[in-house]
Motif scaffolding. Structure first.
Motif, PDB file in Angstrom:
ATOM      1  N   GLU A 138       0.837  -1.203   0.000  1.00  0.00           N
ATOM      2  CA  GLU A 138       0.000   0.000   0.000  1.00  0.00           C
ATOM      3  C   GLU A 138       0.876   1.260   0.000  1.00  0.00           C
ATOM      4  O   GLU A 138       0.621   2.217  -0.740  1.00  0.00           O
ATOM      5  CB  GLU A 138      -0.913   0.006   1.227  1.00  0.00           C
ATOM      6  CG  GLU A 138      -1.943  -1.106   1.246  1.00  0.00           C
ATOM      7  CD  GLU A 138      -2.527  -1.369   2.627  1.00  0.00           C
ATOM      8  OE1 GLU A 138      -3.428  -2.217   2.728  1.00  0.00           O
ATOM      9  OE2 GLU A 138      -2.078  -0.726   3.601  1.00  0.00           O
ATOM     10  N   GLN A 139       1.919   1.217   0.817  1.00  0.00           N
ATOM     11  CA  GLN A 139       2.811   2.372   0.924  1.00  0.00           C
ATOM     12  C   GLN A 139       3.512   2.640  -0.406  1.00  0.00           C
ATOM     13  O   GLN A 139       3.596   3.787  -0.858  1.00  0.00           O
ATOM     14  CB  GLN A 139       3.848   2.136   2.024  1.00  0.00           C
ATOM     15  CG  GLN A 139       4.820   3.294   2.209  1.00  0.00           C
ATOM     16  CD  GLN A 139       5.831   3.029   3.318  1.00  0.00           C
ATOM     17  OE1 GLN A 139       5.746   2.037   4.025  1.00  0.00           O
ATOM     18  NE2 GLN A 139       6.791   3.907   3.457  1.00  0.00           N
ATOM     19  N   TYR A 140       4.007   1.578  -1.056  1.00  0.00           N
ATOM     20  CA  TYR A 140       4.715   1.752  -2.326  1.00  0.00           C
ATOM     21  C   TYR A 140       3.784   2.325  -3.400  1.00  0.00           C
ATOM     22  O   TYR A 140       4.167   3.197  -4.174  1.00  0.00           O
ATOM     23  CB  TYR A 140       5.292   0.430  -2.803  1.00  0.00           C
ATOM     24  CG  TYR A 140       6.356  -0.147  -1.889  1.00  0.00           C
ATOM     25  CD1 TYR A 140       7.173   0.693  -1.132  1.00  0.00           C
ATOM     26  CD2 TYR A 140       6.531  -1.516  -1.765  1.00  0.00           C
ATOM     27  CE1 TYR A 140       8.132   0.170  -0.275  1.00  0.00           C
ATOM     28  CE2 TYR A 140       7.488  -2.053  -0.917  1.00  0.00           C
ATOM     29  CZ  TYR A 140       8.288  -1.213  -0.168  1.00  0.00           C
ATOM     30  OH  TYR A 140       9.224  -1.738   0.674  1.00  0.00           O
ATOM     31  N   LEU A 141       2.548   1.825  -3.429  1.00  0.00           N
ATOM     32  CA  LEU A 141       1.599   2.321  -4.426  1.00  0.00           C
ATOM     33  C   LEU A 141       1.249   3.777  -4.176  1.00  0.00           C
ATOM     34  O   LEU A 141       1.088   4.554  -5.125  1.00  0.00           O
ATOM     35  CB  LEU A 141       0.347   1.449  -4.423  1.00  0.00           C
ATOM     36  CG  LEU A 141       0.492   0.133  -5.203  1.00  0.00           C
ATOM     37  CD1 LEU A 141      -0.598  -0.859  -4.806  1.00  0.00           C
ATOM     38  CD2 LEU A 141       0.457   0.387  -6.701  1.00  0.00           C
ATOM     39  N   VAL A 142       1.122   4.163  -2.909  1.00  0.00           N
ATOM     40  CA  VAL A 142       0.899   5.569  -2.587  1.00  0.00           C
ATOM     41  C   VAL A 142       2.101   6.399  -3.040  1.00  0.00           C
ATOM     42  O   VAL A 142       1.957   7.471  -3.646  1.00  0.00           O
ATOM     43  CB  VAL A 142       0.650   5.756  -1.072  1.00  0.00           C
ATOM     44  CG1 VAL A 142       0.706   7.235  -0.688  1.00  0.00           C
ATOM     45  CG2 VAL A 142      -0.705   5.163  -0.689  1.00  0.00           C
ATOM     46  N   GLN A 143       3.301   5.882  -2.780  1.00  0.00           N
ATOM     47  CA  GLN A 143       4.519   6.596  -3.168  1.00  0.00           C
ATOM     48  C   GLN A 143       4.588   6.775  -4.696  1.00  0.00           C
ATOM     49  O   GLN A 143       4.837   7.878  -5.196  1.00  0.00           O
ATOM     50  CB  GLN A 143       5.752   5.826  -2.678  1.00  0.00           C
ATOM     51  CG  GLN A 143       7.076   6.490  -3.027  1.00  0.00           C
ATOM     52  CD  GLN A 143       8.273   5.711  -2.509  1.00  0.00           C
ATOM     53  OE1 GLN A 143       8.132   4.575  -2.069  1.00  0.00           O
ATOM     54  NE2 GLN A 143       9.445   6.302  -2.575  1.00  0.00           N
ATOM     55  N   PHE A 144       4.364   5.685  -5.434  1.00  0.00           N
ATOM     56  CA  PHE A 144       4.431   5.767  -6.898  1.00  0.00           C
ATOM     57  C   PHE A 144       3.311   6.651  -7.446  1.00  0.00           C
ATOM     58  O   PHE A 144       3.478   7.305  -8.485  1.00  0.00           O
ATOM     59  CB  PHE A 144       4.354   4.372  -7.504  1.00  0.00           C
ATOM     60  CG  PHE A 144       5.546   3.507  -7.182  1.00  0.00           C
ATOM     61  CD1 PHE A 144       6.779   4.070  -6.950  1.00  0.00           C
ATOM     62  CD2 PHE A 144       5.419   2.136  -7.090  1.00  0.00           C
ATOM     63  CE1 PHE A 144       7.880   3.287  -6.640  1.00  0.00           C
ATOM     64  CE2 PHE A 144       6.508   1.335  -6.781  1.00  0.00           C
ATOM     65  CZ  PHE A 144       7.749   1.913  -6.555  1.00  0.00           C
ATOM     66  N   SER A 145       2.166   6.668  -6.767  1.00  0.00           N
ATOM     67  CA  SER A 145       1.068   7.526  -7.191  1.00  0.00           C
ATOM     68  C   SER A 145       1.428   8.995  -7.018  1.00  0.00           C
ATOM     69  O   SER A 145       1.066   9.841  -7.843  1.00  0.00           O
ATOM     70  CB  SER A 145      -0.198   7.204  -6.399  1.00  0.00           C
ATOM     71  OG  SER A 145      -0.646   5.901  -6.691  1.00  0.00           O
ATOM     72  N   LEU A 146       2.141   9.300  -5.940  1.00  0.00           N
ATOM     73  CA  LEU A 146       2.588  10.677  -5.734  1.00  0.00           C
ATOM     74  C   LEU A 146       3.560  11.102  -6.831  1.00  0.00           C
ATOM     75  O   LEU A 146       3.526  12.241  -7.306  1.00  0.00           O
ATOM     76  CB  LEU A 146       3.236  10.817  -4.354  1.00  0.00           C
ATOM     77  CG  LEU A 146       2.281  10.729  -3.161  1.00  0.00           C
ATOM     78  CD1 LEU A 146       3.047  10.651  -1.848  1.00  0.00           C
ATOM     79  CD2 LEU A 146       1.319  11.917  -3.139  1.00  0.00           C
ATOM     80  N   VAL A 147       4.428  10.176  -7.239  1.00  0.00           N
ATOM     81  CA  VAL A 147       5.346  10.471  -8.345  1.00  0.00           C
ATOM     82  C   VAL A 147       4.549  10.761  -9.615  1.00  0.00           C
ATOM     83  O   VAL A 147       4.841  11.705 -10.362  1.00  0.00           O
ATOM     84  CB  VAL A 147       6.311   9.296  -8.578  1.00  0.00           C
ATOM     85  CG1 VAL A 147       7.138   9.516  -9.837  1.00  0.00           C
ATOM     86  CG2 VAL A 147       7.231   9.112  -7.379  1.00  0.00           C
ATOM     87  N   GLU A 148       3.512   9.936  -9.868  1.00  0.00           N
ATOM     88  CA  GLU A 148       2.677  10.133 -11.046  1.00  0.00           C
ATOM     89  C   GLU A 148       1.943  11.472 -10.980  1.00  0.00           C
ATOM     90  O   GLU A 148       1.844  12.194 -11.984  1.00  0.00           O
ATOM     91  CB  GLU A 148       1.667   8.991 -11.164  1.00  0.00           C
ATOM     92  CG  GLU A 148       0.655   9.132 -12.286  1.00  0.00           C
ATOM     93  CD  GLU A 148       1.272   9.157 -13.671  1.00  0.00           C
ATOM     94  OE1 GLU A 148       0.623   9.686 -14.581  1.00  0.00           O
ATOM     95  OE2 GLU A 148       2.399   8.646 -13.835  1.00  0.00           O
TER      96      GLU A 148
END
Length: 457
Positions: A384-394
């Motif tokens: 969940e944390q990684y997906l939130v992180q990658f979403s912020l990058v996007e």
């Protein structure tokens, strides 16, 4: 209440209190003023609504403050996605996020974190299932003693409202449910009785047909052994139609099994629904009455591709009935949920021998189960944390947030995810300690249960 459940309840309460205290400390230390970004964009772009100008995030649940809330929090729209799966579907979803203004405050940051978390939240296994494994099996063994075979009575309550006509792949939900019921019925022991009740199968979803549809509640296959031809005929009597009189269906099921008292029978009820009550009934009250009835049923509420909002009511129904709620996304998962409750009782002598000789092994296996569960929770939290992180990058790439905000929001989200990991660590310690303490008690319980039941022969 079983002592293991009491321990977990007390433990969860401690988490709630602990989390509240930590939140107060966090608020006390909160800076009076956040540093604002002073760098302006050189290129002027059309102004889009920001978080405060829109309804963005208003329908998203608050972040869980403890493990109990994390367990109840509904699985997200992209809960099956892996960190490397930041595909076009997710990017399209993120494109709908309003711009975060450069002078955004912490509340706006938290709204974005809350929204992203709701997209990726995983479905966690209930730690209480591990606590069940810690028990010797007092109830099943004492009720299903050798020479006292109890009859199985299985009733399926199937939602036939109009939404069951929605497709999952190439087939409708109703077609998939009927196929799963056929397979399940054919797999039951030959001495088992099965019954099928449907509701909402008359009229339409129009207001003019509401009274007719809400009154449609029918036992299409009465309690009897499996007969493929007759069951197929029953399954062909209805199709998705109208409204959802779930409460009345639960009340009727109680009457269907009234002749099969819990002492002499093992009664299992499956409620399969893709939505909530729409006929002004009270399914929670109906479930409470079902639990208090003498039929003593095992109740399984199965949500069939249910959305997060409707899942909350179905969870409440399961809780009221003393049962379990599961949300399934496909036919295989539905089939698996049907099979879980059908288990033959163990022979007393083999039970005693097995449990006595392997008590230590069982305890070690329970510890492995605990580690497996908590490791799985940690892995899902990090996903969940990684997906939130990658979403912020996007979002940064889409110019929804600045590079500085990307960093600040992620650091803020990381505090939340790290706290969840700490709570799982504490849960693991508690469960392991409980397992060690119960090893000696388990051996004594085995002897006591065996002697109590064998002496009655």
């Amino acid at each position: 209440m079983n002592k293991h459940y009491f321990k977990l309840a007390a433990f969860m309460l401690c988490f709630i209190v602990l989390t509240g205290c930590q939140q107060e400390k966090k608020e006390a230390k909160k800076p009076a003023k956040e540093e604002q970004t002073v760098k302006a964009e050189e290129k002027e772009t059309p102004k889009q609504p920001d978080v405060k100008d829109s309804e963005f995030g208003s329908d998203v649940p608050e972040l869980p403050a403890n493990l109990e809330e994390a367990l109840k929090y509904p699985a997200g729209k992209f809960s099956a996605k892996k960190a490397q799966d930041l595909d076009q579907e997710i990017k399209a979803e993120l494109s709908t996020v309003p711009n975060i203004p450069e002078n955004a405050d912490m509340e706006q940051y938290d709204t974005l974190i809350k929204y992203l978390y709701s997209l990726y939240k995983r479905d966690y296994e209930d730690p209480r299932e591990v606590l069940k494994a810690l028990q010797v099996g007092t109830m099943p063994a004492s009720q299903d003693a050798p020479g006292e075979k109890r009859a199985y009575n299985v009733e399926i309550i199937l939602d036939s409202s109009g939404s069951m006509a929605n497709k999952m792949g190439s087939k409708t939900r109703m077609e998939l449910a009927k196929e799963a019921i056929r397979k399940f019925a054919a797999s039951l022991p030959k001495e088992a009785n099965i019954s099928l009740r449907v509701y909402g199968h008359k009229g339409t979803g129009a207001e003019k047909d509401k009274q007719l549809s809400c009154g449609s509640n029918e036992l299409v296959y009465s309690p009897q052994s499996f007969n493929a031809t007759e069951l197929d005929t029953a399954l062909g009597k209805f199709k998705p139609a109208g409204w959802t009189p779930l409460a009345e269906a639960i009340k009727a099921a109680q009457n269907d099994l009234a002749a099969y008292k819990g002492k002499e029978n093992k009664n299992i009820i499956y409620v399969v629904s893709d939505g909530i009550e729409t006929c002004e009934g009270n399914p929670v009250s109906a479930a409470e009455n079902l639990k208090a009835s003498g039929i003593d049923p095992v109740v399984n509420i199965i949500g069939f591709d249910v959305n997060a909002k409707d899942a909350q009511q179905l969870q409440s129904i399961a809780k009221a009935a003393g049962g379990v709620y599961k949300n399934v996304q496909n036919q295989d998962q539905l089939q698996n949920e049907f099979q879980k409750s059908i288990q033959e009782s163990l022979d007393w002598i083999n039970w005693k021998s097995k449990e006595s000789l392997n008590a230590l092994t069982k305890s070690n296996n329970q510890m492995l189960d605990i580690y497996g569960l908590t490791n799985e929770w940690r892995a899902k939290i990090r996903q969940e944390q990684y997906l939130v992180q990658f979403s912020l990058v996007e979002l940064d790439m889409q110019a929804k947030i600045t590079n500085k905000q990307n960093y600040e929001i992620f650091e803020r989200a990381k505090v939340f995810f790290n706290k969840e990991i700490e709570l799982v660590d504490e849960l693991e310690k508690t469960l392991i300690q409980s397992t060690k303490q119960d090893l000696d008690t388990t051996l004594k319980q085995i002897d006591s249960i065996y002697e109590e039941n064998v002496s009655q022969k």
